[in-house]
Design an enzyme around this catalytic site. Structure first.
Site, short mmCIF file in Angstrom:
data_model
loop_
_atom_site.label_atom_id
_atom_site.label_comp_id
_atom_site.label_asym_id
_atom_site.label_seq_id
_atom_site.Cartn_x
_atom_site.Cartn_y
_atom_site.Cartn_z
N TYR A 267 6.41 7.10 17.67
CA TYR A 267 6.66 7.06 16.22
C TYR A 267 7.89 7.91 15.89
O TYR A 267 8.81 7.47 15.19
CB TYR A 267 5.42 7.59 15.48
N ALA B 23 10.31 8.80 17.81
CA ALA B 23 11.53 8.18 18.36
C ALA B 23 11.99 7.04 17.46
O ALA B 23 13.19 6.88 17.21
CB ALA B 23 11.26 7.67 19.77
N ARG C 237 0.85 -1.21 0.00
CA ARG C 237 0.00 0.00 0.00
C ARG C 237 0.88 1.25 0.00
O ARG C 237 2.09 1.19 0.22
CB ARG C 237 -0.87 0.02 1.26
P1 NAP Z 1 0.62 2.92 4.70
O1 NAP Z 1 -0.13 3.39 3.53
O2 NAP Z 1 -0.09 2.78 6.01
O3 NAP Z 1 1.34 1.53 4.33
C1 NAP Z 1 2.15 0.90 5.28
C2 NAP Z 1 2.80 -0.31 4.67
O4 NAP Z 1 3.62 -0.92 5.67
C3 NAP Z 1 1.80 -1.35 4.19
O5 NAP Z 1 2.20 -1.86 2.96
C4 NAP Z 1 1.89 -2.43 5.29
O6 NAP Z 1 1.68 -3.74 4.79
C5 NAP Z 1 3.33 -2.30 5.71
N1 NAP Z 1 3.54 -2.87 7.05
C6 NAP Z 1 3.11 -2.41 8.24
N2 NAP Z 1 3.48 -3.26 9.23
C7 NAP Z 1 4.18 -4.27 8.63
C8 NAP Z 1 4.82 -5.45 9.11
N3 NAP Z 1 4.82 -5.77 10.43
N4 NAP Z 1 5.43 -6.25 8.21
C9 NAP Z 1 5.44 -5.95 6.90
N5 NAP Z 1 4.84 -4.85 6.38
C10 NAP Z 1 4.21 -4.04 7.25
O7 NAP Z 1 1.85 3.89 5.03
P2 NAP Z 1 2.70 4.85 4.08
O8 NAP Z 1 2.19 6.21 4.27
O9 NAP Z 1 2.82 4.30 2.73
O10 NAP Z 1 4.09 4.78 4.85
C11 NAP Z 1 5.22 4.08 4.35
C12 NAP Z 1 6.43 4.48 5.19
O11 NAP Z 1 6.62 5.90 5.08
C13 NAP Z 1 6.26 4.21 6.69
O12 NAP Z 1 7.47 3.76 7.23
C14 NAP Z 1 5.89 5.56 7.25
O13 NAP Z 1 6.24 5.69 8.60
C15 NAP Z 1 6.71 6.47 6.36
N6 NAP Z 1 6.18 7.84 6.33
C16 NAP Z 1 4.94 8.10 5.85
C17 NAP Z 1 4.49 9.41 5.84
C18 NAP Z 1 3.12 9.79 5.35
O14 NAP Z 1 2.72 10.95 5.55
N7 NAP Z 1 2.38 8.91 4.73
C19 NAP Z 1 5.30 10.44 6.33
C20 NAP Z 1 6.57 10.13 6.81
C21 NAP Z 1 7.01 8.82 6.79
P3 NAP Z 1 0.38 -4.63 5.11
O15 NAP Z 1 -0.82 -3.74 4.95
O16 NAP Z 1 0.47 -5.71 4.09
O17 NAP Z 1 0.52 -5.16 6.51
#
Ligand code: NAP
Length: 241
Positions: free
Chosen positions: A151, A153, A11
């Site tokens: 988060y 941290a 995702r």
């Molecule tokens: P997201 O849409 O919620 O997607 C999160 C992804 O992480 C999903 O594919 C999920 O897979 C996977 N995931 C979660 N727990 C997992 C586990 N235990 N094992 C394997 N996969 C796992 O989040 P996103 O916004 O794309 O975020 C991606 C990264 O960017 C994250 O590290 C987030 O902290 C970072 N980030 C995001 C933002 C933002 O504003 N969106 C800002 C700063 C940093 P499943 O659904 O298959 O479990």
């Protein structure tokens, strides 16, 4: 053409990374945990375009799952050129309400997981004397975030690992960098209402919220680059300068 593992590719940002790197002709392994349907759909959509990827279920907060993921990857790809530690979770809560379970879940998923993934790919990258590791951290790890202390941290921890391992792995020609996104339009931010999103846009010099493709562009550049390591690259439209 590179061999690339992307954690959390089912995702959001990870999905965008998977689709774009695969379309560019790289060999991609998509890791997912809970979103099997979405992962299979991404694979099927790419296959319709004649593009093949592998999908692997693994909970990256568990050492045994990570071992299996990397074992599968090394069998399929032989060399692992790029590891993108993207999987992560966030929880909005007052610090007083954080339980030990919350703490462990966030820390294990966001931070301990990269201890596992990096340790597991290292023998392969050291053998090749090359490699590129990208940790997707967050601007909140740089400036702190109210109601997201754990988060923040975990993400600051990722950046510390990035800098340390860049020093440790540099002589093996393995580059380690973080991309610290600002607010990106994914499910992770579905908790934010429209009013808050408008305020965020107003406070952002480039006057918009980020899209996953903004993170992909930076990751693509980091993969092609040869002289950048130990850096935390902020992709946030100028929200934090
Ligand atoms: P997201 O849409 O919620 O997607 C999160 C992804 O992480 C999903 O594919 C999920 O897979 C996977 N995931 C979660 N727990 C997992 C586990 N235990 N094992 C394997 N996969 C796992 O989040 P996103 O916004 O794309 O975020 C991606 C990264 O960017 C994250 O590290 C987030 O902290 C970072 N980030 C995001 C933002 C933002 O504003 N969106 C800002 C700063 C940093 P499943 O659904 O298959 O479990």
């Amino acid at each position: 053409m590179k061999n690339i593992i992307i954690t959390g590719g089912s995702r959001g940002i990870g999905k965008c990374l998977v689709e774009n790197f695969a379309k560019e002709g790289h060999n991609v392994i998509l890791n997912y945990n809970k979103s099997e349907k979405q992962a299979k759909q991404i694979k099927a959509n790419l296959e319709e375009q004649g593009i093949k990827i592998e999908i692997v279920k693994a909970d990256i907060s568990k050492r045994e799952d990570v071992k299996k993921l990397i074992k599968f990857a090394t069998k399929k790809m032989k060399n692992i050129d790029v590891l993108i530690n993207n999987a992560g979770i966030a929880k909005l809560q007052m610090f007083q309400d954080v339980t030990e379970e919350d703490w462990d879940e966030i820390m294990n998923t966001n931070l301990k997981s990269i201890y596992y993934t990096i340790q597991e790919v290292m023998p392969n990258m050291i053998n090749q004397k090359s490699g590129c590791i990208i940790n997707i951290s967050s601007m909140w790890g740089i400036v702190g975030a109210s109601c997201e202390a754990v988060y923040a941290a975990s993400k600051a921890g990722m950046d510390a690992i990035t800098k340390s391992l860049a020093k440790e792995f540099g002589p093996s020609h393995i580059r380690v960098n973080s991309i610290a996104p600002g607010v990106i339009n994914t499910e992770m931010n579905s908790v934010l209402d429209e009013k808050i999103k408008e305020e965020l846009k107003k406070d952002t010099p480039l006057e918009r919220i980020g899209e996953p493709i903004d993170i992909y562009r930076c990751a693509k550049w980091l993969i092609e680059d040869e002289f950048t390591t130990g850096q935390v690259i902020s992709i946030n439209g100028g929200y934090v300068i």
